[in-house]
Design an enzyme around this catalytic site. Structure first.
Site, PDB file in Angstrom:
ATOM      1  N   GLU A  24       7.973   4.743   2.637  1.00  0.00           N
ATOM      2  CA  GLU A  24       7.358   3.715   4.032  1.00  0.00           C
ATOM      3  C   GLU A  24       7.402   5.273   4.784  1.00  0.00           C
ATOM      4  OE1 GLU A  24       6.383   0.765   3.456  1.00  0.00           O
ATOM      5  OE2 GLU A  24       7.389   0.212   2.312  1.00  0.00           O
ATOM      6  N   VAL A  64      -9.563  -4.190   0.578  1.00  0.00           N
ATOM      7  CA  VAL A  64      -8.218  -4.810   0.464  1.00  0.00           C
ATOM      8  C   VAL A  64      -7.723  -4.653   1.155  1.00  0.00           C
ATOM      9  CG1 VAL A  64      -7.183  -6.040  -1.177  1.00  0.00           C
ATOM     10  CG2 VAL A  64      -9.263  -5.006  -1.952  1.00  0.00           C
TER      11      VAL A  64
END
Ligand SMILES: *[C@@H]1O[C@H](CO)[C@@H](O)[C@H](O)[C@H]1NC(C)=O
Ligand SMILES: *[C@@H]1O[C@H](CO)[C@@H](O)[C@H](O)[C@H]1NC(C)=O
Ligand SMILES: *[C@@H]1O[C@H](CO)[C@@H](O)[C@H](O)[C@H]1NC(C)=O
Ligand SMILES: *[C@@H]1O[C@H](CO)[C@@H](O)[C@H](O)[C@H]1NC(C)=O
Ligand SMILES: *[C@@H]1O[C@H](CO)[C@@H](O)[C@H](O)[C@H]1NC(C)=O
Ligand SMILES: *[C@@H]1O[C@H](CO)[C@@H](O)[C@H](O)[C@H]1NC(C)=O
Ligand SMILES: *[C@@H]1O[C@H](CO)[C@@H](O)[C@H](O)[C@H]1NC(C)=O
Length: 366
Positions: free
Chosen positions: A141, A197
Site C-alpha cells: 500500500e 472503474v
C-alpha cells in the site's frame, strides 16, 4: 570463504543429520533408500496434508534435503491463506514456509505484513530475536493507506514492496520483451469512449478532483460500488468496448502502479489514461507510447480535447498499441510465489542487513 551464520547453522544441522543418517544406516539398512527424501516431503507437505506435493524426488539435489531455509509468515496477509508447498513448482528448492509460530526460534526470516500489525505493536513477535533472523517488512500500500511506521524502528532487515528499490521487489505487474517480434494483433471493436472503474471513493484524493473536472468536457462511464454495476465476469468484455480507461491511482507515490494499469487497462485493451506518479517514473516500467498521462496536459479540458481528437483519428489512436509487437504484460504471480521468492532471496542475501527506519525509507527517501 566466509560462512554466513545462516550457512553455519545449516552446517550444524547438516552434520547432525549426517550423523543420524549414518546411524540409521547401521541400524536399519533399508531406511537409506527412502529416509531423506521422505523427510523433505514431510517438511513440504506438512502445511497442507490434503494436497499431495508435486515434487519430483529425483530432480531435487540431495544436499538440499537438510538445508531448508525457514520462512515464517507471521500472519496471513489480509487473512488470505495460500498453499505453502509450491516452491518446487517454481524451481525453488530447500524452503520451508510455515505459519507455525513454534518455529520462530529457527526461522531464517519472519515475513510481516504491515496492514495486519499496524494498529498494535504487540502483534509483532515478542520473543527474543535469533541473531541470524531477518524480519521482512511486507507492504503493498502507499503511505496514505497505512500508519504507525515509527514503531518499526530498529527491528527490520529487509523490505518487500512495489518499490523497485525494495530488497525484495514485488510489483503489481511488469512488461516482458517478447522473444520474437509479435504477430499482428486485433484491437477489439470500440463503440464507447471513456470508462473508469472505481471501488474506493476517497473524496480528498487527487483523482476525484481531476475526474470531476474532466467529466465536464467528455462523457465518462463510471463503474463501481456507487456507480454502474459491473461483475468480475463482465469486466473485460465491458471495458474493452471503450477506447480509453482511466487508470487513476488512489495515491501519487513513487513506483506505485497497480492492477488499474496492468490488468484493468492493458488487460482489456483500452488505452490507459494514467494519473499517479510522474510520466518519467511510469516510463521506467512502461513504454512511453503505451499510455496517456494527465500531466501531459495543462488542464483536464485539454486532455478531454485530445481524447476527442484521437477518437476521430483512427491511425493516431492505433499507435498506442504498437508496443504490443514488442512486449507482453505480466501480472503479479501471487502470494505463494512471493513466499518462495522471499526464501530464495533471504538465502542469497548478505549475513547482516539492517533497516534502522522503515519510516524514513518509505516516507522520505522517495
Ligand atoms: C489446503 O489446500 C486446499 C487447496 O488449495 C485448500 O482449499 C485448503 O483450505 C488448504 N488447507 C489448509 C489447512 O490450508
Ligand atoms: C494423493 O496421492 C494418493 C496416492 O497417490 C492418492 O490416493 C490421493 O488421492 C492423492 N490425494 C490428492 C488430494 O491428490
Ligand atoms: C523427474 O526428474 C528426472 C530428472 O530430472 C526425470 O528424468 C524424470 O522424468 C522426472 N520424472 C517425472 C515423473 O517428471
Ligand atoms: C508447530 O510446530 C511444532 C514444533 O515442530 C509442532 O509440535 C506442532 O504440532 C506444530 N503445530 C501445528 C499446528 O502444525
Ligand atoms: C501485419 O498486417 C499488415 C497488413 O495486413 C501487413 O502489411 C504486415 O506485414 C503484417 N505484419 C506482420 C508482422 O505480420
Ligand atoms: C468488429 O466489427 C466488425 C464490423 O462490425 C465485425 O466484422 C468484426 O467481426 C468485429 N470484430 C470483433 C472482434 O468483434
Ligand atoms: C536485523 O535488523 C536489526 C535492526 O534493524 C538488527 O538489530 C539485527 O542485528 C539485524 N539482523 C540481521 C541478521 O541482520
Amino acid at each position: 570463504m566466509m560462512l554466513a551464520p545462516i550457512n553455519r547453522n545449516r552446517l550444524k544441522i547438516f552434520s547432525l543429520l549426517l550423523f543420524l543418517f549414518v546411524l540409521s544406516f547401521i541400524w536399519h539398512h533399508e531406511s537409506i533408500t527412502t529416509g531423506v527424501s521422505k523427510n523433505l516431503q514431510n517438511l513440504i507437505c506438512k502445511e497442507n496434508s490434503t494436497q499431495n506435493a508435486t515434487v519430483n524426488k529425483s530432480s531435487i539435489p540431495a544436499e538440499k534435503d537438510v538445508q531448508d531455509t525457514v520462512v515464517l509468515i507471521w500472519k496471513w496477509p489480509w487473512g488470505y491463506q495460500s498453499p505453502l508447498h509450491t516452491c518446487p513448482d517454481y524451481g525453488i528448492f530447500g524452503c520451508k514456509l510455515t505459519v507455525n509460530r513454534s518455529l520462530y526460534s529457527v526461522a531464517n526470516a519472519v515475513l510481516i505484513h504491515h496492514a495486519d500489525i499496524m494498529y498494535d505493536k504487540k502483534s509483532l513477535p515478542q520473543d527474543p530475536k535469533p541473531h541470524f533472523q531477518y524480519w521482512i517488512w511486507f507492504n503493498l500500500e502507499p503511505p496514505r493507506i497505512i500508519s504507525n511506521l515509527k514503531m518499526l524502528d530498529n527491528l527490520f532487515n529487509m523490505t518487500m514492496t512495489f518499490r523497485r528499490d525494495s530488497d525484495i521487489y514485488e510489483p503489481y505487474g511488469w512488461m516482458e520483451p517478447l522473444k520474437k517480434r509479435g504477430q499482428n494483433f486485433t484491437i477489439p471493436n470500440k463503440s464507447k469512449l471513456v470508462s473508469w472503474v472505481v471501488s474506493k471513493w476517497y473524496s480528498g484524493a487527487p483523482r476525484i478532483a481531476y475526474y470531476e473536472e474532466l467529466k465536464k468536457h467528455i462523457n465518462i462511464d463510471v463503474y463501481g460500488a456507487k456507480h454502474k454495476k459491473l461483475s468480475m465476469n463482465d469486466f473485460y468484455n465491458t471495458i474493452s468496448q471503450y477506447k480509453f480507461y482511466l487508470a487513476f491511482e488512489n495515491s501519487v507515490y513513487k513506483d506505485y502502479i497497480t492492477e488499474k494499469l496492468w490488468s484493468n487497462a492493458f488487460g482489456s485493451w483500452a488505452v490507459p489514461v494514467v494519473l499517479g506518479t510522474s510520466r518519467k517514473n511510469y516510463e521506467r516500467f512502461v513504454p512511453g507510447d503505451a499510455f496517456i498521462h494527465v500531466d501531459d496536459f495543462s488542464s483536464p479540458k485539454e486532455l478531454a480535447a485530445y481524447l476527442l481528437e484521437l477518437d476521430k483519428d483512427e491511425e493516431k489512436y492505433r499507435k498506442y498499441f504498437n508496443w504490443r509487437l514488442q512486449y507482453r504484460v505480466m501480472l503479479n504471480r501471487g502470494l505463494s510465489y512471493a513466499y518462495c521468492n522471499v526464501c530464495k532471496i533471504v538465502r542469497e542475501s548478505p549475513v547482516y542487513h539492517v533497516i534502522h527506519s522503515v519510516e524514513k525509507w518509505f516516507l522520505e527517501d522517495v
